[in-house]
Design an enzyme around this catalytic site. Structure first.
Site, PDB file in Angstrom:
ATOM      1  N   CYS A  46       1.070  -1.286   0.593  1.00 54.09           N
ATOM      2  CA  CYS A  46       0.225   0.031   0.038  1.00 54.09           C
ATOM      3  C   CYS A  46       1.041   1.217  -0.066  1.00 54.09           C
ATOM      4  O   CYS A  46       0.243   2.613  -0.741  1.00 54.09           O
ATOM      5  CB  CYS A  46      -0.760   0.024   1.248  1.00 54.09           C
ATOM      6  SG  CYS A  46      -1.762  -1.451   1.109  1.00 54.09           S
TER       7      CYS A  46
HETATM    8  C1  BEZ Z   1       0.385  -4.697   1.563  1.00 52.56           C
HETATM    9  O1  BEZ Z   1      -0.468  -4.288   2.109  1.00 52.56           O
HETATM   10  O2  BEZ Z   1       1.596  -4.254   1.629  1.00 52.56           O
HETATM   11  C2  BEZ Z   1      -0.056  -6.296   1.971  1.00 52.56           C
HETATM   12  C3  BEZ Z   1      -0.742  -7.102   2.367  1.00 52.56           C
HETATM   13  C4  BEZ Z   1      -1.306  -8.504   2.490  1.00 52.56           C
HETATM   14  C5  BEZ Z   1       0.260  -9.318   2.363  1.00 52.56           C
HETATM   15  C6  BEZ Z   1       0.882  -8.755   1.371  1.00 52.56           C
HETATM   16  C7  BEZ Z   1       1.249  -7.676   1.398  1.00 52.56           C
END
Ligand code: BEZ
Length: 213
Positions: A46
Site C-alpha cells: 500500500c
Molecule cells: C500489503 O498491503 O503490503 C500486503 C497486504 C497483504 C499481503 C501482503 C502485502
C-alpha cells in the site's frame, strides 16, 4: 449492500478524510473520479501504491480525474502513515484518504471480501465518470500492487468512447488505431472521422485515434 454494476450511479456518502470531511458527489463535482481501497495503513504494498498515485497527479489532472483512497484505519493513523509515504516514496501525498473506521463506505462499495479477509478491504478500484456513473470496477488481492499505468490506459479508453465515439482494441496503447463504435453507421464515418477509416469487416471499422494532432 446493493451490488454495484457498470453503468450504475456511484453511491453517495459522506466521510472523514485526511483532507477533511467530504460529500462524495459534491467532492467529485464535474470531474471523473477514482475511488480505491487498500487493506491497511503502514503496509508495504500500500505504501508503494499511494506513493505512485501521488506521483501520477499530473496525469490524473490532465484527464480531469480526482482520486480518493480508502482504508478502515482512522485519521490519526492516516496522518502518521502519510509522513512515511512521503519520506519513503519521495513524494507528497496530494489526495484524500478516507478513514472508514465504521466500514460504512467499504460495505456500501462491497470492498470487504470475507473469504479473503473478514476485516480489511481488498484492493478495489472504481472509475466514475463525470456523470457519476460507474465505468470500471477491478479488484486485486492484497498481495498484488495495482498497475496504475493500466488504470490511466483504461481511463483514456473510456474518455475516447465518451467524447469521440471510438472503442479501443486488445492491448491498445495511446496512439494506436481505434475501433469505431458499432452505434455509428458506416455512412456517417467520413464526416465523424475525417482522418480516415478502414473497413476490415462491416462490423470492424478502424480509424486513427481521433484526439491526436
Ligand atoms: C500489503 O498491503 O503490503 C500486503 C497486504 C497483504 C499481503 C501482503 C502485502
Amino acid at each position: 449492500m446493493a451490488t454495484i454494476r457498470l453503468g450504475d450511479e456511484a453511491p453517495n456518502f459522506t466521510a472523514e478524510t485526511s483532507e477533511g470531511k467530504i460529500d462524495f458527489h459534491d467532492w467529485l463535482g464535474d470531474s471523473w473520479g477514482i475511488l480505491f481501497s487498500h487493506p491497511a495503513d503502514y503496509t508495504p504494498v500500500c505504501t508503494t501504491e499511494l506513493g505512485t498515485v501521488a506521483k501520477y497527479k499530473a496525469e490524473f489532472d490532465k484527464r480531469n480525474v480526482k482520486v480518493v483512497a480508502l482504508s478502515v484505519d482512522g485519521l490519526e493513523s492516516h496522518h502518521g502513515w502519510i509522513k512515511d509515504i512521503n519520506e519513503t516514496q519521495n513524494t507528497i501525498v496530494n489526495f484524500p484518504i478516507i478513514a472508514d473506521e465504521d466500514k460504512k463506505v467499504s460495505e456500501l462499495y462491497d470492498m470487504i471480501h470475507p473469504n479473503a479477509d473478514s476485516n480489511l478491504t481488498v484492493r478495489s478500484v472504481f472509475v466514475i465518470d463525470n456523470n457519476k456513473k460507474v465505468k470500471l470496477i477491478i479488484t486485486y488481492p492484497a498481495s498484488t500492487g495495482r498497475n496504475f499505468d493500466e488504470l490511466l490506459r483504461v481511463i483514456d479508453s473510456l474518455q475516447l468512447t465518451a467524447y469521440h465515439k471510438v472503442a479501443t482494441p486488445a492491448n491498445w496503447q495511446n496512439g494506436d488505431d481505434c475501433v469505431v463504435v458499432p452505434a455509428v453507421a458506416t455512412a456517417d464515418i467520413p464526416s465523424l472521422f475525417p482522418k480516415g477509416h478502414k473497413e476490415v469487416k462491416p462490423y470492424l471499422r478502424m480509424t486513427p485515434q481521433p484526439n491526436l494532432d
